[in-house]
Design a protein around this motif. Structure first.
Motif, mmCIF file in Angstrom:
data_model
loop_
_atom_site.group_PDB
_atom_site.id
_atom_site.type_symbol
_atom_site.label_atom_id
_atom_site.label_comp_id
_atom_site.label_asym_id
_atom_site.label_seq_id
_atom_site.Cartn_x
_atom_site.Cartn_y
_atom_site.Cartn_z
ATOM 1 N N CYS A 65 3.239 0.490 -5.515
ATOM 2 C CA CYS A 65 2.110 0.398 -4.684
ATOM 3 C C CYS A 65 0.878 0.838 -4.777
ATOM 4 N N LYS B 208 -9.539 -1.652 -2.569
ATOM 5 C CA LYS B 208 -8.064 -1.440 -2.515
ATOM 6 C C LYS B 208 -7.050 -2.851 -2.102
ATOM 7 N N PHE C 154 0.856 -1.325 -0.073
ATOM 8 C CA PHE C 154 -0.122 0.044 -0.011
ATOM 9 C C PHE C 154 0.893 1.423 -0.024
#
Length: 147
Positions: free
Chosen positions: A47, A87, A38
């Motif tokens: 990322c 995500k 992330f």
């Protein structure tokens, strides 16, 4: 210029032309990969920013064929929850193996992000997110994710 073209033709250029044309019609081999994490405040190398945006090899990529819930800022708690799930899923998909990036009609969006379709084995990773209910097909406009 004429000499260069003549040399190209003399060494099989015209015979290779059909191969070049066919190569543009077939999908590129999945040859890209990285260990994704992330993104953080100062981390922008391989990322994931959110469900449809990530950094890869120094470029910010916006997945061209989908739209996912916003995280910065989300408009409601339901959007935040679904946005976090998108995500996390994108992170898992990118880390699952080699992929390829293909450009569409536009190279960049108004924010300077590269617009790319992310493919693996001839399938769009965006399609996976859509099929799992974590994204919508991009139709050129943002639609709300709250109720």
């Amino acid at each position: 210029m004429i000499i260069a073209a003549g040399g190209w033709l003399a060494f099989g250029g015209i015979n290779n032309l059909s191969g070049l044309v066919n190569a543009t019609r077939t999908p590129t081999a999945d040859s890209s990969s990285a260990a994704f994490s992330f993104c953080g405040a100062d981390r922008h190398v391989n990322c994931v920013v959110d469900g449809d945006t990530f950094w890869f090899e120094g470029e910010k990529i916006r997945i061209a064929d989908i739209d996912t819930p916003e995280l910065n800022p989300p408009r409601c708690e339901a959007e935040r929850v679904k946005g976090e799930a998108a995500k996390a899923r994108l992170l898992a998909l990118l880390n699952a193996g080699k992929f390829s990036l293909s450009a569409g009609l536009r190279d960049e969006d108004k924010y300077g992000r590269k617009l790319r379709t992310v493919m693996r084995a001839g399938r769009s990773l965006g399609d996976t997110l859509v099929n799992e209910g974590l994204a919508r097909r991009w139709d050129g406009a943002r639609h709300g994710w709250c109720g």
